[in-house]
Design a protein around this motif. Sequence first.
Motif, PDB file in Angstrom:
ATOM      1  N   ALA A  69      11.655 -96.217  17.113  1.00  0.00           N
ATOM      2  CA  ALA A  69      12.886 -96.985  17.317  1.00  0.00           C
ATOM      3  C   ALA A  69      14.081 -96.155  16.873  1.00  0.00           C
ATOM      4  CB  ALA A  69      12.812 -98.298  16.549  1.00  0.00           C
ATOM      5  N   ALA A  70      15.270 -96.578  17.291  1.00  0.00           N
ATOM      6  CA  ALA A  70      16.488 -95.844  16.947  1.00  0.00           C
ATOM      7  C   ALA A  70      16.626 -95.711  15.438  1.00  0.00           C
ATOM      8  CB  ALA A  70      17.704 -96.566  17.531  1.00  0.00           C
ATOM      9  N   GLY A  71      16.891 -94.483  14.999  1.00  0.00           N
ATOM     10  CA  GLY A  71      17.074 -94.227  13.579  1.00  0.00           C
ATOM     11  C   GLY A  71      15.804 -93.939  12.816  1.00  0.00           C
ATOM     12  N   ARG A  72      14.630 -94.072  13.466  1.00  0.00           N
ATOM     13  CA  ARG A  72      13.366 -93.809  12.795  1.00  0.00           C
ATOM     14  C   ARG A  72      12.921 -92.360  13.028  1.00  0.00           C
ATOM     15  NH1 ARG A  72      10.364 -98.358  11.397  1.00  0.00           N
ATOM     16  NH2 ARG A  72      11.820-100.015  10.812  1.00  0.00           N
ATOM     17  N   THR A  73      12.157 -91.828  12.098  1.00  0.00           N
ATOM     18  CA  THR A  73      11.633 -90.468  12.208  1.00  0.00           C
ATOM     19  C   THR A  73      10.447 -90.449  13.159  1.00  0.00           C
ATOM     20  OG1 THR A  73      12.311 -90.016   9.938  1.00  0.00           O
ATOM     21  CG2 THR A  73      10.705 -88.505  10.914  1.00  0.00           C
TER      22      THR A  73
END
Length: 704
Positions: A459-463
């Motif tokens: 997801a957006a912002g996840r590594t």
Amino acid sequence: MEDKPLDLEQHEEESLWDVWKRRLMFALLVALCITFAAPSFSSCSSALGTGGGDLRGRYTIGGETVNVSRAEVDATWQRLAFTSRLFSSPDRATQAMLQQLQMKYRLYDVREPQSKDDVWVHILLNAAAVREGVHVPQARIEEILASLPFFARNGAFDEGAYRDVLAQMSNKQFTHRAFAQTLTEIARIGAYRELYMSAFGLIPSRDVFERWRADNEKLSVSYVVQPFADLEAEVDAITPSDDDLAKFARLPSAAERLRVGARKIVEAAYFLVRDMTDVQVTELETLLRERGALSDDPNELDVRGLQEYFGAKDAIYTRENWLRDARAKYADAAEGYEQLVAAWEEQDEATRGPRPSEPPDPALDAVPEDFIARYRKFWRARIVREVLGREFLRLFAAQAERENRSFTDLAKDYETLGVRVVKNAEPLADDEFTEGFPEGLGKDSELPATVRTYLPGPAAGRTFVPEVHDEPVPTTRLGRTLDDRGYMVVRLDGFEPARTRDVAEAREEITEMWREHEIRTRAKARLEAIRDQVQSGEADLDAAAAAAGLTAHEVRRFNRSTEPRRVPSVAPGSDADAALRRARKESEYRNRVLSDYPILAGVEPGEFRASVLLDDRTEAAYLIRMDERHQPGPMEITPAELQAARFAFSRDVGAKVAALQNLEALSRRYSLELFEDTPPAESGGDADGADGGGDDAPEDDTGE
């Protein structure tokens, strides 16, 4: 003095035993009343004030209050459900015949209730139909029964078959009386619906015309067109700054066009059956037994292979085909047997032979020996390879995920087994895997859908963390490519999140988009300036348009049925003169104004359309003013329009009538009260029984 037969003081001259005999007799009568009357009609319990907990509803019709018990609601639900199942034949021909019978005898409401609301609608509509005097004669019910195909033997109604079907369908709970009552109620409700609809269905042509006229007012408008092409040179001479482009790129419409979806690098580990050698098959089987994926049973592969064989759609003759043919042969034999028995029974008892023996019922669960032989001869080698390859790939994918190793690295541990690994060198979007994935594995396979569904990425912002889908999927979905059969597992090895391109990356594209936007902005501004001059009284529309180098046009008396003007055809690159091209454009502009009728119909005379119309298809902006509205006359409606308007009117009336017959409307009309627990004190009337009886219930038209 009033006689009180149970008062000891008044009858003190009588013996104590005489008085108690009268009391015991009264108690016995009460017990008999409760025992025999209460289960059917609940009348004694209601009269005594002890049956309230069984009451489930109360409605008022014709000034009379009718109580409905739990037993009646449940019984009505069961009767409707059984009747619906009888009318639900899987055979298409029989189903078509039943639908014709339902239309002929007004059995419109033959459907299984989905909730108690449906049951209450049935109860209330039946009561309303009885109140209106709708009568279904007994002869009609007998005619319906004689017409139903599943009650017939040798082409005629058979009472024995009729009662057998009812008993089998309902486990002997559905009687002739209940079925006849249900058919009567459904036919009565159907007739009531038609009667109710007929009160609204007579629609005079004048009413239809008035409605059509209200929806098809004729409009006269004036309009000014600003072609986008006239502003191209003006905008092309402008060089936008980086700030202008960056500001434009932040607009939602521009950002959407500049957005780049997520892109992925995927590894696929796979086997192809045709490439697996006998040595590899042996090694795979040994490995899987060592890892516990296969048991020590030497027949396990054959058992699983037969399961695959029977489930394979590409098999020449599957087990399902065999079972279907066996059932068909048995059905034919059974039908022939019935005919033999019928002919035998007609023969003279003294001369006829022994009763014909029944045909054997095939053992449908047995696997034919020819299946096993065909499997071993033609299919075992391929299917066993598929089973082994699929089981190994499950272990392979699980190990890669557990040890956080790539498929490429892990495959080195199993080089002798023939597992292949392939990976796309450049990141691909989800819709590019079909054509862009190496070795053609994305074509006609489950790979693209698997990547899209099971490997979405972080997801957006996840590594980013590599993801593995360890359930093998086929390498092909086409039956004609049996030689390419195989399985694969996939792993998300790399991921580029979705992003929006900036000016430095897409300067030319953003500049072109800016020019398109600027042209439309300037076209809109020019037409809004003309509108402001007209609204302020500085100039009329013709003068204001001429001052801007444009021309005002008119379209008189048009509505939604006005035919568009035929557009002259001009071939691309032809030498057609400017006048023809101009005529073509003017026709396109006029037709676009005509197509805006639904919006213009809401504009008052003397007012402009709420906003300037920007149309990419005709590549122009439009300023439109409503001049006049005209009511069309009776001679302006065509027969086709009159017919269409009548149909639309009837459809709307039908919808309104249906709305008047839903539970909410019926509840208001008949003051329906529903009780889940003990209801309030009853206002009168007896509770209805499970068979629709009771003092307040309508009589059964079947005469039973």
